[in-house]
Design a protein around this motif. Structure first.
Motif, PDB file in Angstrom:
ATOM      1  N   MET B 112       0.786  -1.166   0.006  1.00  8.64           N
ATOM      2  CA  MET B 112       0.014  -0.053  -0.065  1.00  8.64           C
ATOM      3  C   MET B 112       0.973   1.450  -0.066  1.00  8.64           C
ATOM      4  O   MET B 112       0.550   2.190  -0.703  1.00  8.64           O
ATOM      5  CB  MET B 112      -0.872  -0.015   1.275  1.00  8.64           C
ATOM      6  N   ASP B 115       2.191   2.135  -3.248  1.00  8.60           N
ATOM      7  CA  ASP B 115       1.298   2.350  -4.426  1.00  8.60           C
ATOM      8  C   ASP B 115       1.003   3.599  -5.016  1.00  8.60           C
ATOM      9  O   ASP B 115       0.947   4.690  -4.223  1.00  8.60           O
ATOM     10  CB  ASP B 115      -0.033   1.571  -3.986  1.00  8.60           C
ATOM     11  N   THR B 116       0.583   3.574  -6.216  1.00  3.37           N
ATOM     12  CA  THR B 116       0.192   5.078  -6.714  1.00  3.37           C
ATOM     13  C   THR B 116      -1.177   5.107  -6.748  1.00  3.37           C
ATOM     14  O   THR B 116      -2.030   4.104  -7.156  1.00  3.37           O
ATOM     15  CB  THR B 116       0.851   5.258  -8.303  1.00  3.37           C
ATOM     16  N   LEU B 117      -1.634   6.406  -6.444  1.00  5.87           N
ATOM     17  CA  LEU B 117      -3.049   6.435  -6.402  1.00  5.87           C
ATOM     18  C   LEU B 117      -3.346   7.250  -7.650  1.00  5.87           C
ATOM     19  O   LEU B 117      -2.709   8.555  -7.726  1.00  5.87           O
ATOM     20  CB  LEU B 117      -3.657   7.287  -5.280  1.00  5.87           C
ATOM     21  N   VAL B 118      -4.408   6.690  -8.529  1.00  5.73           N
ATOM     22  CA  VAL B 118      -4.944   7.557  -9.758  1.00  5.73           C
ATOM     23  C   VAL B 118      -6.338   7.411  -9.741  1.00  5.73           C
ATOM     24  O   VAL B 118      -6.971   6.511 -10.042  1.00  5.73           O
ATOM     25  CB  VAL B 118      -4.460   6.942 -10.961  1.00  5.73           C
ATOM     26  N   GLY B 119      -6.849   8.698  -9.321  1.00  3.85           N
ATOM     27  CA  GLY B 119      -8.350   8.806  -9.350  1.00  3.85           C
ATOM     28  C   GLY B 119      -9.172   8.228  -8.458  1.00  3.85           C
ATOM     29  O   GLY B 119      -8.536   7.958  -7.277  1.00  3.85           O
ATOM     30  N   ALA B 120     -10.427   7.951  -8.449  1.00  6.85           N
ATOM     31  CA  ALA B 120     -11.376   7.618  -7.306  1.00  6.85           C
ATOM     32  C   ALA B 120     -11.129   6.161  -7.102  1.00  6.85           C
ATOM     33  O   ALA B 120     -10.925   5.173  -7.934  1.00  6.85           O
ATOM     34  CB  ALA B 120     -12.889   7.816  -7.853  1.00  6.85           C
ATOM     35  N   TYR B 121     -11.518   5.615  -5.912  1.00  6.77           N
ATOM     36  CA  TYR B 121     -11.516   4.174  -5.462  1.00  6.77           C
ATOM     37  C   TYR B 121     -12.113   4.226  -3.951  1.00  6.77           C
ATOM     38  O   TYR B 121     -12.571   5.575  -3.356  1.00  6.77           O
ATOM     39  CB  TYR B 121      -9.846   3.953  -5.103  1.00  6.77           C
ATOM     40  N   ASP B 122     -12.322   3.136  -3.492  1.00 11.66           N
ATOM     41  CA  ASP B 122     -12.998   3.027  -2.178  1.00 11.66           C
ATOM     42  C   ASP B 122     -12.425   1.583  -1.522  1.00 11.66           C
ATOM     43  O   ASP B 122     -11.659   0.860  -2.155  1.00 11.66           O
ATOM     44  CB  ASP B 122     -14.577   3.099  -2.264  1.00 11.66           C
ATOM     45  N   PHE B 123     -12.843   1.616  -0.098  1.00 11.35           N
ATOM     46  CA  PHE B 123     -12.375   0.625   0.506  1.00 11.35           C
ATOM     47  C   PHE B 123     -13.278  -0.600   0.904  1.00 11.35           C
ATOM     48  O   PHE B 123     -13.464  -1.318   1.647  1.00 11.35           O
ATOM     49  CB  PHE B 123     -11.927   1.313   1.738  1.00 11.35           C
ATOM     50  N   THR B 124     -14.369  -0.755  -0.208  1.00 13.26           N
ATOM     51  CA  THR B 124     -15.547  -1.776   0.063  1.00 13.26           C
ATOM     52  C   THR B 124     -14.827  -3.224   0.198  1.00 13.26           C
ATOM     53  O   THR B 124     -15.345  -3.907   0.816  1.00 13.26           O
ATOM     54  CB  THR B 124     -16.466  -1.427  -0.964  1.00 13.26           C
ATOM     55  N   VAL B 125     -13.588  -3.265  -0.542  1.00 15.26           N
ATOM     56  CA  VAL B 125     -13.029  -4.492  -0.728  1.00 15.26           C
ATOM     57  C   VAL B 125     -12.866  -4.954   0.705  1.00 15.26           C
ATOM     58  O   VAL B 125     -12.690  -6.203   1.230  1.00 15.26           O
ATOM     59  CB  VAL B 125     -12.128  -4.643  -1.636  1.00 15.26           C
TER      60      VAL B 125
END
Lengths: 90, 512
Positions: B112, B115-125
């Motif tokens: 983590m 990791d590169t962050l690009v755009g929208a994401y969520d933690f539902t996983v």
């Protein structure tokens, strides 16, 4: 050099759809003919989420070449994605 | 009509929140039965306050005591580390994982961070992973440790807040009873670092690590159990090699059995004064200033046990083994002989070497290993030096209740501060817990220092009320006749009452 990429998404949400679309687009544009992209819906394969320790979705993973690289997000910025995947633009 | 009955019944269930027994000693007592069942309880505490241990023990007790499977979600430590760390408690998590009773979900940051962050994401996983694990082992208990690590990784408070909301929501709907830990920076003040978690959870438990008079003290408090009852206030707890033990002082059960069997004190006269000896499961306090013979009484008590073929442990906090042996020899007692016979065990340690919890654990361990019928502690006052008043009281209370449960006779000594009269802290804190109290005092009479002994308490038995003079010589302790014609002995300044005075007093009372 061949790129083996995996895109982990969660269900058929809007976020998943956008990410899949962006991933395909970037790959076709920049890596045409030298990549495979596997899209995995984790809802159907939760054990994989566990084994791969997926923290957030969508996650794009560069499995090969090594080292492993991951990008989290809907991949809406293609130059950032390429940077993250360490793909040298021609 | 049918529908209405159903509704009423449903309401009833909502009013009385069922409790899930945690199995952690003392915690179910504080929670009036345990944690609210099927709900989420937040446990907050500073770093090192015992949150993770509480979490692991909660899961462990569920598996061991109630055959309830568990899921442990770690955001902080690696699973391997947790497994290794709790091995010292005798908790074999590997075995439980192999048996399919436990899943440890590793959500500790690894990839983590890079990791590169690009755009929208969520933690539902994450929620999905937890759900998946719960279903896999059919878990009843879930622990999430700790939520702060998650905050630091993600940063955005709003997003995290939503995730935690979702966490709690989905966990509650799955019917599991969850414990979430969170770190706080201050012991008193804002409940947790980010100030949002407590709104998420209806049930909050606080663990504290307080520095008090330069001593560490652990306490636990249930702040709220929404819609349900619990005990109020902070309760001390310790982390022993069996896990967490909470000491609910006020609510301690007085269920120890009591015996009418008498044991010899080691001095025949003293036995007589006590109405035939001490009771075999009693706690006896011997109090007196230095040099009055407390160690002698301890030695005789120890020897009496050995003579009766009973095992005994002597906990010496003031003198070394050699000193004890030499002293005993000067009174004609051969401790070495009994030690060699395996009836006597001498434990020597300066109280300064460890904290109060450790002392208590050591004493318990020694008792469990050697299985004595009697123990002697010389002296409890030595403990006073290293403990705060509060923790000393807890130590004594804990010790005495343990001794009583084990049905061993315990003789403890306490040193009074002043040579003449006076009382000690030990006396003040232990006297109500003891079954018998012997007071030793110097008595100043006719320009001489003499010694007086009296039994001021002997629970469940007659005892002599007189103050007897005693002499210590090369053969031990000799109890003589009661002091006659003197008063105020116990205050140290004995005053003789003459025949004449006595008659005068009688006359006065008659006149009135």
């Amino acid at each position: 050099m061949k790129y083996i990429l995996r895109l982990y998404v969660l269900g058929e949400s809007q976020l998943s759809k956008v990410a899949i679309k962006n991933a395909k687009m970037i790959c076709d544009e920049k890596l045409k003919g030298k990549y495979t992209l596997e899209v995995i819906d984790l809802l159907k394969r939760m054990q994989l989420a566990e084994d791969e320790k997926i923290f957030a979705t969508p996650t794009l993973e560069r499995k090969l070449p090594r080292p492993l690289k991951r990008i989290i997000g809907d991949l809406s910025d293609s130059s950032k994605v390429l940077l993250g995947l360490d793909i040298i633009e021609k | 009509m049918n529908k209405r009955t159903f509704g009423e019944r449903k309401n009833k269930v909502v009013e009385h929140v069922a409790k899930l027994r945690t199995g952690i000693e003392g915690l179910d007592f504080l929670g009036n039965g345990g944690f609210p069942k099927g709900r989420t309880t937040l446990c907050v505490g500073s770093s090192g306050s015992g949150k993770t241990v509480l979490g692991v023990e909660y899961i462990w007790r569920g598996m061991e005591g109630f055959d309830e499977a568990g899921v442990f979600v770690t955001f902080e430590e690696k699973p391997e580390r947790i497994i290794k760390n709790v091995k010292s408690f005798g908790w074999d998590l590997d075995k439980k994982i192999a048996e399919g009773k436990l899943t440890i979900l590793d959500m500790a940051p690894s990839i983590m961070s890079s990791d590169t962050l690009v755009g929208a994401y969520d933690f539902t996983v994450l929620i999905e992973r937890i759900k998946y694990a719960i279903k896999k082992v059919k878990a009843k208990r879930v622990v999430i440790d700790s939520i702060n690590a998650f905050f630091t990784q993600v940063g955005a408070t709003d997003k995290v807040r939503k995730v935690i909301f979702d966490f709690v929501d989905s966990l509650n709907s799955l019917g599991v009873t969850t414990l979430i830990t969170a770190e706080r920076t201050e012991e008193y003040g804002p409940i947790s670092k980010y100030g949002v978690e407590e709104f998420v959870s209806d049930n909050v438990v606080i663990v504290r690590l307080v520095l008090e008079e330069e001593r560490i003290r652990r306490t636990i408090q249930i702040l709220k159990f929404r819609g349900s009852t619990h005990k109020q206030g902070e309760y001390p707890f310790t982390i022993t090699n069996d896990g967490i033990i909470i000491l609910p002082l006020a609510g301690m059960k007085l269920s120890a059995p009591s015996s009418t069997v008498r044991i010899a004190s080691g001095t025949k006269e003293l036995d007589k004064m006590c109405g035939g000896g001490f009771f075999k499961d009693s706690v006896i306090l011997v109090s007196g200033p230095t040099g009055t013979g407390k160690t002698l009484i301890t030695t005789l008590f120890t020897e009496a046990a050995c003579k009766a073929g009973e095992k005994v442990i002597l906990f010496a906090y003031e003198e070394s083994r050699e000193q004890l042996m030499r002293n005993a020899a000067s009174w004609g007692v051969n401790l070495k002989k009994w030690q060699n016979k395996g009836l006597l065990r001498i434990f020597c340690e300066y109280p300064e070497v460890m904290g109060s919890e450790d002392h208590l654990i050591t004493i318990k361990k020694e008792i469990e290993a050697f299985k004595p019928r009697r123990i002697a502690i010389d002296s409890l006052s030595a403990m006073e030096r290293v403990l705060t008043l509060k923790s000393f009281r807890e130590f004594v209370l804990n010790l005495t209740s343990y001794i009583k449960q084990r049905e061993v006779a315990a003789l403890c000594t306490s040193t009074t501060k002043t040579l003449l009269g006076g009382e000690s802290v030990t006396e003040a804190h232990i006297s109500t817990l003891t079954d018998a109290i012997l007071i030793l005092r110097y008595v100043e009479m006719h320009g001489e220092m003499r010694r007086g002994l009296t039994v001021i308490k002997m629970r469940g038995s007659w005892h002599e009320k007189e103050i007897r003079e005693y002499i210590i010589d090369g053969k031990g302790l000799h109890i003589e006749e009661p002091f006659k014609g003197v008063e105020s002995i116990m205050t140290g300044a004995a005053r003789s009452v003459t025949q004449y005075e006595e008659e005068e007093l009688k006359k006065l009372t008659k006149l009135q």
